[in-house]
Scaffold this motif. Structure first.
Motif, PDB file in Angstrom:
ATOM      1  N   PRO A   1       0.843  -1.200   0.000  1.00  0.00           N
ATOM      2  CA  PRO A   1       0.000   0.000   0.000  1.00  0.00           C
ATOM      3  C   PRO A   1       0.880   1.252   0.000  1.00  0.00           C
ATOM      4  O   PRO A   1       1.997   1.233   0.518  1.00  0.00           O
ATOM      5  N   ILE A   2       0.354   2.325  -0.594  1.00  0.00           N
ATOM      6  CA  ILE A   2       1.117   3.578  -0.624  1.00  0.00           C
ATOM      7  C   ILE A   2       1.003   4.260   0.731  1.00  0.00           C
ATOM      8  O   ILE A   2      -0.077   4.303   1.314  1.00  0.00           O
ATOM      9  N   LEU A   3       2.112   4.770   1.223  1.00  0.00           N
ATOM     10  CA  LEU A   3       2.094   5.433   2.529  1.00  0.00           C
ATOM     11  C   LEU A   3       1.259   6.701   2.473  1.00  0.00           C
ATOM     12  O   LEU A   3       1.313   7.443   1.498  1.00  0.00           O
ATOM     13  N   GLY A   4       0.500   6.948   3.535  1.00  0.00           N
ATOM     14  CA  GLY A   4      -0.297   8.164   3.604  1.00  0.00           C
ATOM     15  C   GLY A   4       0.577   9.373   3.887  1.00  0.00           C
ATOM     16  O   GLY A   4       1.758   9.243   4.208  1.00  0.00           O
ATOM     17  N   ALA A   5      -0.026  10.559   3.770  1.00  0.00           N
ATOM     18  CA  ALA A   5       0.745  11.782   3.970  1.00  0.00           C
ATOM     19  C   ALA A   5       0.991  12.056   5.439  1.00  0.00           C
ATOM     20  O   ALA A   5       1.979  12.662   5.811  1.00  0.00           O
ATOM     21  N   THR A   6       0.091  11.647   6.287  1.00  0.00           N
ATOM     22  CA  THR A   6       0.222  11.986   7.703  1.00  0.00           C
ATOM     23  C   THR A   6       0.239  10.730   8.556  1.00  0.00           C
ATOM     24  O   THR A   6      -0.050   9.631   8.082  1.00  0.00           O
ATOM     25  N   GLY A   7       0.544  10.922   9.815  1.00  0.00           N
ATOM     26  CA  GLY A   7       0.658   9.806  10.739  1.00  0.00           C
ATOM     27  C   GLY A   7       2.033   9.838  11.345  1.00  0.00           C
ATOM     28  O   GLY A   7       2.850  10.690  10.995  1.00  0.00           O
ATOM     29  N   GLY A   8       2.318   8.918  12.223  1.00  0.00           N
ATOM     30  CA  GLY A   8       3.620   8.914  12.886  1.00  0.00           C
ATOM     31  C   GLY A   8       4.687   8.334  11.997  1.00  0.00           C
ATOM     32  O   GLY A   8       4.651   8.466  10.781  1.00  0.00           O
ATOM     33  N   HIS A   9       5.622   7.669  12.622  1.00  0.00           N
ATOM     34  CA  HIS A   9       6.717   7.028  11.907  1.00  0.00           C
ATOM     35  C   HIS A   9       6.177   5.810  11.167  1.00  0.00           C
ATOM     36  O   HIS A   9       5.559   4.940  11.741  1.00  0.00           O
ATOM     37  N   ARG A  10       6.363   5.770   9.861  1.00  0.00           N
ATOM     38  CA  ARG A  10       5.822   4.637   9.108  1.00  0.00           C
ATOM     39  C   ARG A  10       6.736   4.279   7.946  1.00  0.00           C
ATOM     40  O   ARG A  10       7.486   5.123   7.446  1.00  0.00           O
ATOM     41  N   ALA A  11       6.648   3.023   7.547  1.00  0.00           N
ATOM     42  CA  ALA A  11       7.511   2.551   6.472  1.00  0.00           C
ATOM     43  C   ALA A  11       6.741   1.599   5.577  1.00  0.00           C
ATOM     44  O   ALA A  11       5.844   0.894   6.039  1.00  0.00           O
ATOM     45  N   ALA A  12       7.089   1.615   4.285  1.00  0.00           N
ATOM     46  CA  ALA A  12       6.425   0.728   3.338  1.00  0.00           C
ATOM     47  C   ALA A  12       7.271  -0.516   3.159  1.00  0.00           C
ATOM     48  O   ALA A  12       8.141  -0.565   2.295  1.00  0.00           O
ATOM     49  N   CYS A  13       7.036  -1.514   4.007  1.00  0.00           N
ATOM     50  CA  CYS A  13       7.797  -2.755   3.933  1.00  0.00           C
ATOM     51  C   CYS A  13       6.943  -3.851   4.535  1.00  0.00           C
ATOM     52  O   CYS A  13       6.286  -3.637   5.561  1.00  0.00           O
ATOM     53  N   TRP A  14       6.966  -5.026   3.910  1.00  0.00           N
ATOM     54  CA  TRP A  14       6.151  -6.119   4.442  1.00  0.00           C
ATOM     55  C   TRP A  14       6.668  -6.587   5.792  1.00  0.00           C
ATOM     56  O   TRP A  14       5.950  -7.186   6.578  1.00  0.00           O
ATOM     57  N   LEU A  15       7.928  -6.326   6.082  1.00  0.00           N
ATOM     58  CA  LEU A  15       8.483  -6.730   7.373  1.00  0.00           C
ATOM     59  C   LEU A  15       8.003  -5.839   8.513  1.00  0.00           C
ATOM     60  O   LEU A  15       8.130  -6.182   9.674  1.00  0.00           O
TER      61      LEU A  15
END
Lengths: 309, 340
Positions: B316-330
């Motif tokens: 999924p594409i990361l949203g613009a807002t929110g805390g610390h997040r990463a685009a990785c299945w892990l």
């Protein structure tokens, strides 16, 4: 200057004063570089002599000396002598007088047509380089079209279509046919300038297309245009000679080309009247040489990449 | 540090929002269409300094250019204070008075035939602002060119690299912008000047409440000035969080690899990525990073039982807002701190 007393240390400079100072400085730099090149100085000297002659033609030789109704008393095709330093033509006119008056016509045609060519070539060149897409391609195709049409037939047709042969017609015909080379050159330089980051910066600062072209592209292609135009003058003078020699010039205008045409018509070559054929030919060569020398020097001075240190 | 976090809370009021932005470039001679940006979400809060990091070719410059309207998106939009960006001449001109760009190469950014004065006065002149010379003097002193009058008549070639970049920054400041997008602002400068320019950018944020989006490939630089880090890979954001979060606790294997090769980072074993960034005309299936992913190659993904997802399941594409997040299945989705 009264303001100087009220405004102290941080000297306030108006934008105009800044521009003036800047121009003066760069002009000095330019003059220094130009006069350091012997070829350019030689060209400038030759050209100055011809310009001086052309400007002072009415003082040196009365206009009436060109009127064939007034020269019937003179012998025709007389070799150079004390009265006529360069001899006379078939109508008994002094060749020297015709030659000096011819310098006017040739120089005026050369400069005026080159000016038209420069303006057209620069406008179309910058336009076709700046606008990507349809407008740019259309301008470029137009340039190509003019470039591939054989020059002499185009000029002949244009001269015929425009009818009424006069100085203006010749200038116009030569002007509208000699710009494509300039346009190509300017386009190439425009493309290179367009790729520089300062154009991107100008775009982001809000410059319109026109402002980008006039403030950023034009000053950076101008040196090239000036050098190229000087070379165009030489070509245009030659073309004018060609046109006149082919009988497409203004029959009432005494240019060097017309002289060559009339000399051939009067059989100067077969009767050995070298004094009729040689002077206009040599003058054309000298003026063309002068412009070429100046043009090449300008190229070297204005384009630092060509300068050899 | 706490001050930074307070300023950096995006939740407050985003000035610039990028919403699912896609920018494509047509390839030459059957090269296919390159998706330079492939669905990017980003929000930059007022007064925030956001650093956009990633390798060459990851799309960070394209993103910066799209934010200024220099690239037209194929889909998605850029919003400034909630308003979608208009691409008409007048709308763009008005917008660019408030959002300015500083480019990488200060030498190329200045017209060689313009003096310092003209280069800085260009913006105010174009926008017909009152008191042109006053603005130029102010902008130049703000950018650290003092006394400004002494530099008016200088040409760019008479200045040092750092001075040139200051003049470029002054040119942007003369318009009184709210946001400055800086594309690799210091990468062509030497180390000592680099520090000065960075200090200048920080100082300008304090004094003028500027919002800054800094594009860089240099994580050390990002660490020094940014409130928030956005890591990009192949046209997408792969990790987004405050600078402390991302640098102290990187989640995405790509971020980890980038960080491991920063000289300042000690006690970390270097992870050298193999190969080049893939061609963005041919984006790998599944996770776009998996062909180069050290976690995938080492079998970590296999052990976690998600290797098949890495290969074939679109993230999924990361949203613009929110805390610390990463685009990785892990990395489990959600804002919760991820256990290691």
């Amino acid at each position: 200057m009264r303001r100087a007393s009220t405004v102290t240390t941080p000297r306030k400079l108006s934008p105009y004063a800044i521009a003036r100072t800047r121009r003066k400085k760069s002009l000095q730099r330019f003059a220094q570089a130009f006069f350091g090149q012997p070829a350019g100085v030689i060209g400038l000297v030759i050209l100055s002599v011809f310009v001086l002659l052309a400007v002072s033609a009415p003082l040196l030789f009365d206009r009436e000396m060109l009127d064939i109704t007034k020269t019937l008393g003179n012998e025709s095709l007389e070799p150079p002598n004390g009265d006529f330093w360069l001899g006379t033509d078939e109508n008994g006119r002094s060749i020297l007088a015709v030659l000096v008056w011819g310098a006017r016509a040739s120089l005026v045609v050369g400069l005026a047509a080159s000016l038209i060519s420069m303006v057209l070539g620069t406008l179309i060149g910058i336009g076709s380089g700046h606008y990507t897409g349809l407008a740019g391609s259309a301008l470029q195709r137009l340039t190509d079209w003019f470039l591939v049409i054989p020059f002499i037939p185009l000029v002949v047709v244009l001269a015929a279509v425009l009818g009424q042969r006069g100085l203006g017609t010749i200038v116009l015909v030569l002007g509208v046919t000699s710009w494509p080379g300039t346009a190509r050159l300017v386009r190439a330089q425009t493309l290179s300038v367009e790729g520089r980051p300062y154009l991107e910066r100008a775009k982001v600062l809000g410059d319109s297309d026109w402002q980008q072209m006039t403030k950023h592209v034009l000053p950076n292609v101008m040196p090239l245009v000036i050098a190229n135009t000087t070379l165009t003058v030489a070509i245009v003078i030659l073309s004018e000679t060609t046109l006149a020699f082919l009988g497409l010039g203004d029959p009432f205008l005494d240019s060097w080309g017309t002289m060559l045409d009339k000399a051939t018509g009067a059989g100067a070559a077969s009767t050995g009247a070298w004094w009729y054929l040689l002077p206009p030919g040599i003058c054309v060569i000298l003026v063309v040489l002068a412009f070429t020398l100046i043009g090449r020097t300008l190229e070297v001075v204005l384009n630092p990449r060509l300068g050899s240190e | 540090m706490s001050e930074r976090a307070a300023v950096g809370s995006v939740a407050s009021e985003p000035v610039i929002e990028v919403d699912d932005l896609v920018v494509t470039f047509r390839g030459r001679r059957g090269g296919g269409t390159a998706r330079a940006l492939d669905g990017v979400n980003l929000a930059v809060g007022r007064g925030e300094i956001v650093a956009l990091v990633g390798e060459s070719g990851c799309g960070k410059t394209t993103l910066a250019r799209s934010i200024l309207g220099l690239e037209r998106p194929a889909s998605g939009e850029v919003r400034f204070q909630g308003e979608p960006l208009g691409y008409g001449g007048r709308a763009l001109k008005a917008y660019r008075r408030r959002v300015q760009l500083v480019l990488q190469d200060p030498t190329g950014s200045l017209n060689p035939r313009q003096t310092v004065y003209e280069a800085v006065a260009e913006g105010p002149r174009v926008h017909r602002m009152a008191d042109e010379s006053g603005r130029v003097v102010k902008a130049l002193s703000q950018a650290g060119i003092r006394p400004p009058e002494r530099f008016f008549l200088r040409y760019p070639h008479e200045l040092s690299g750092g001075q040139r970049q200051r003049v470029v920054i002054a040119g942007a400041l003369a318009l009184n912008p709210e946001v400055i997008v800086a594309d690799e602002p210091v990468s062509s400068l030497d180390a000592s000047v680099r520090g000065e320019i960075l200090a200048l950018l920080l100082q300008l944020r304090e004094e003028l409440e500027l919002t800054l989006l800094v594009v860089t490939h240099d994580l050390g630089l990002a660490w020094n000035i940014a409130d928030r880090l956005v890591v990009m890979y192949l046209g997408r954001v792969v990790e987004d969080g405050t600078t402390e979060q991302v640098l102290n606790n990187p989640q995405h294997p790509y971020t980890k690899a980038l960080l491991s090769v920063v000289p300042e980072m000690e006690q970390v074993e270097s992870i050298v990525l193999t190969g080049e960034t893939p061609d963005c005309a041919r984006i790998p299936t599944g996770c776009r990073f998996h062909p180069r992913c050290p976690a995938y190659a080492s079998g970590e993904a296999e052990a976690a039982g998600i290797a098949a997802d890495c290969r074939s399941r679109e993230l999924p594409i990361l949203g613009a807002t929110g805390g610390h997040r990463a685009a990785c299945w892990l990395v489990p989705a959600g804002d919760a701190p991820i256990p290691r």
